[in-house]
Design an enzyme around this catalytic site. Structure first.
Site, mmCIF file in Angstrom:
data_model
loop_
_atom_site.group_PDB
_atom_site.id
_atom_site.type_symbol
_atom_site.label_atom_id
_atom_site.label_comp_id
_atom_site.label_asym_id
_atom_site.label_seq_id
_atom_site.Cartn_x
_atom_site.Cartn_y
_atom_site.Cartn_z
ATOM 1 N N ASN A 90 0.859 -1.190 0.173
ATOM 2 C CA ASN A 90 -0.021 0.075 -0.087
ATOM 3 C C ASN A 90 0.997 1.311 0.055
ATOM 4 O OD1 ASN A 90 -2.270 1.571 1.092
ATOM 5 N ND2 ASN A 90 -0.731 1.879 2.648
ATOM 6 N N TYR A 157 2.773 9.747 -11.122
ATOM 7 C CA TYR A 157 1.816 8.965 -10.094
ATOM 8 C C TYR A 157 0.862 8.057 -10.912
ATOM 9 C CZ TYR A 157 -1.348 8.293 -6.186
ATOM 10 O OH TYR A 157 -2.059 8.042 -5.207
ATOM 11 N N LYS A 161 0.383 4.147 -11.016
ATOM 12 C CA LYS A 161 -0.741 3.479 -10.348
ATOM 13 C C LYS A 161 -1.664 2.508 -11.633
ATOM 14 C CE LYS A 161 -0.829 5.052 -6.334
ATOM 15 N NZ LYS A 161 -0.226 4.089 -5.050
ATOM 16 N N THR A 192 -6.382 11.810 4.100
ATOM 17 C CA THR A 192 -5.058 11.186 4.784
ATOM 18 C C THR A 192 -4.324 12.370 4.843
ATOM 19 O OG1 THR A 192 -4.006 10.375 2.843
ATOM 20 C CG2 THR A 192 -5.437 8.845 3.969
HETATM 21 N N1 LIG Z 1 -5.284 9.701 0.038
HETATM 22 C C1 LIG Z 1 -5.792 9.735 -1.108
HETATM 23 O O1 LIG Z 1 -6.708 10.564 -1.485
HETATM 24 C C2 LIG Z 1 -5.509 8.433 -2.076
HETATM 25 C C3 LIG Z 1 -6.256 8.221 -3.136
HETATM 26 C C4 LIG Z 1 -5.947 7.046 -4.002
HETATM 27 C C5 LIG Z 1 -4.823 6.370 -3.785
HETATM 28 N N2 LIG Z 1 -4.108 6.521 -2.402
HETATM 29 C C6 LIG Z 1 -3.086 5.434 -2.168
HETATM 30 O O2 LIG Z 1 -3.136 5.250 -1.059
HETATM 31 C C7 LIG Z 1 -1.884 4.688 -0.626
HETATM 32 C C8 LIG Z 1 -1.854 5.076 1.052
HETATM 33 O O3 LIG Z 1 -1.541 6.409 1.229
HETATM 34 P P1 LIG Z 1 -2.406 7.374 2.241
HETATM 35 O O4 LIG Z 1 -3.403 8.171 1.387
HETATM 36 O O5 LIG Z 1 -2.914 6.464 3.228
HETATM 37 O O6 LIG Z 1 -1.193 8.447 2.558
HETATM 38 P P2 LIG Z 1 -0.421 8.601 3.879
HETATM 39 O O7 LIG Z 1 -1.239 8.810 4.846
HETATM 40 O O8 LIG Z 1 0.736 9.556 3.339
HETATM 41 O O9 LIG Z 1 0.565 7.181 3.932
HETATM 42 C C9 LIG Z 1 1.402 6.864 3.055
HETATM 43 C C10 LIG Z 1 2.166 5.601 3.679
HETATM 44 O O10 LIG Z 1 3.252 5.351 2.898
HETATM 45 C C11 LIG Z 1 4.456 5.105 3.306
HETATM 46 N N3 LIG Z 1 5.429 5.619 2.395
HETATM 47 C C12 LIG Z 1 5.629 6.501 1.708
HETATM 48 N N4 LIG Z 1 6.942 6.264 0.893
HETATM 49 C C13 LIG Z 1 7.497 5.185 1.321
HETATM 50 C C14 LIG Z 1 8.738 4.583 1.170
HETATM 51 N N5 LIG Z 1 9.462 5.154 0.083
HETATM 52 N N6 LIG Z 1 8.903 3.453 1.872
HETATM 53 C C15 LIG Z 1 8.060 2.976 3.059
HETATM 54 N N7 LIG Z 1 7.066 3.349 3.037
HETATM 55 C C16 LIG Z 1 6.681 4.734 2.279
HETATM 56 C C17 LIG Z 1 4.251 6.205 4.599
HETATM 57 O O11 LIG Z 1 5.145 5.863 5.619
HETATM 58 P P3 LIG Z 1 6.597 6.742 5.802
HETATM 59 O O12 LIG Z 1 6.317 7.969 5.394
HETATM 60 O O13 LIG Z 1 6.499 6.604 7.270
HETATM 61 O O14 LIG Z 1 7.555 6.068 5.166
HETATM 62 C C18 LIG Z 1 2.853 6.186 4.784
HETATM 63 O O15 LIG Z 1 2.850 5.144 5.832
HETATM 64 C C19 LIG Z 1 -0.726 5.404 -1.413
HETATM 65 O O16 LIG Z 1 -0.298 4.299 -2.300
HETATM 66 C C20 LIG Z 1 -1.595 6.441 -2.096
HETATM 67 O O17 LIG Z 1 -0.900 6.586 -3.516
HETATM 68 C C21 LIG Z 1 -4.290 7.490 -1.746
#
Ligand SMILES: NC(=O)c1ccc[n+]([C@@H]2O[C@H](COP(=O)([O-])OP(=O)(O)OC[C@H]3O[C@@H](n4cnc5c(N)ncnc54)[C@H](OP(=O)(O)O)[C@@H]3O)[C@@H](O)[C@H]2O)c1
Length: 256
Positions: A90, A157, A161, A192
């Site tokens: 994720n 991105y 995806k 988030t």
């Molecule tokens: N929020 C939205 O609107 C949305 C919509 C569609 C898809 N998504 C996807 O959902 C997923 C989760 O995102 P979220 O919205 O929950 O955002 P978030 O709260 O910013 O969480 C992102 C997570 O990914 C980890 N991460 C990022 N880069 C990393 C790396 N290089 N190595 C290890 N861990 C890493 C971060 O942890 P650390 O910083 O501690 O490493 C954090 O735990 C992502 O793939 C995002 O693209 C989000």
């Protein structure tokens, strides 16, 4: 009934947002969980929170761009909990937002590495452990961006995806005979730290605009996305594989 009773899961991106909510839900549903992200302190808090509610989790900090980390996560699952049944790959980040002509090659490659190559590395090491258990569930976090929507300044991105959907389909075809399912979850806007509504300096207008993209006129909570991931992780989805599952509040079909 706890639908993940006896299962062992890996959750990446567990220090925040969707991954954190999913790790908590998995543990509440009986799974023992290896939680991963780069920020150790946030993971430690999560592990304590899960333990306080009677669940079991272990943290391993690392970077999903690093193959040794992918290997170590599976070793934790096997050595600490006896095997691996579910992997929620994720972790992700939008990276530098810029039009293609202004996007450097380094920025492009970093976003592809974080969002797409990470999933390949994860799956590579997770598959043998799942095969040893006679099956499992691989889940990837894609997005409606790159699948049903093209948003400016998000080329890398979106490509990453969209690439995850292709990877999911091939993995499903390769692994079906081993009883391993592969599915992608495609969230819409989710509340988030990664969402523009929570960016430093974001105005109420930004939130109104982002919410308005969705038919439901709001964005999701991380817990709502976690419920769909739980479905894909559990035997309730035993005939689902190769799917790109939109959980986007109607962002893909909305025209108002
Ligand atoms: N929020 C939205 O609107 C949305 C919509 C569609 C898809 N998504 C996807 O959902 C997923 C989760 O995102 P979220 O919205 O929950 O955002 P978030 O709260 O910013 O969480 C992102 C997570 O990914 C980890 N991460 C990022 N880069 C990393 C790396 N290089 N190595 C290890 N861990 C890493 C971060 O942890 P650390 O910083 O501690 O490493 C954090 O735990 C992502 O793939 C995002 O693209 C989000």
């Amino acid at each position: 009934m706890n639908v993940l009773s006896g299962k062992v899961a890996i959750v990446t991106g567990a220090s925040s947002g969707i991954g954190r909510a999913t790790a908590i839900l998995f543990a509440r549903q009986g799974a023992r969980v290896v939680v991963a992200a780069r920020r150790q302190h946030e993971l430690d808090i999560l592990v304590s929170e899960i333990a306080a509610t009677g669940g079991e989790a272990v943290a391993l900090a690392g970077d999903v761009r690093d193959e040794d980390h992918a290997r170590a996560l599976v070793e934790q699952a096997v050595n600490r909990f006896g095997g691996l049944d579910v992997a929620f790959n994720n972790a992700g980040a939008a990276g530098t937002m810029a039009p293609v002509t202004d996007l450097s090659l380094a920025d492009w490659q970093d976003v592809i590495a974080t969002n797409l190559t990470s999933a390949f590395l994860g799956a590579r090491h997770q598959i043998p452990a799942m095969a040893a258990r006679g099956g499992g569930s691989l889940i990837f976090t894609s997005s409606f961006v790159g699948y049903t929507a093209g948003l400016p300044a998000m080329a890398a991105y979106a490509a990453a995806k969209a690439g995850l959907v292709g990877l999911t389909q091939v993995l499903a075809a390769e692994l079906g005979p081993k009883g391993i399912r592969a599915n992608a979850v495609l969230p819409g806007g989710t509340d988030t730290p990664a969402n523009p509504v929570n960016a430093p300096g974001a105005t109420p207008e930004v939130r109104t605009f982002v919410e308005g993209l969705h038919a439901l006129k709001r964005i999701a909570t991380p817990e709502e996305i976690a419920q769909t991931v739980l479905h894909l992780a559990s035997d309730a989805s035993s005939f689902m594989t190769g799917t790109a599952l939109l959980v986007d509040g109607g962002a893909s079909i909305n025209r108002t």
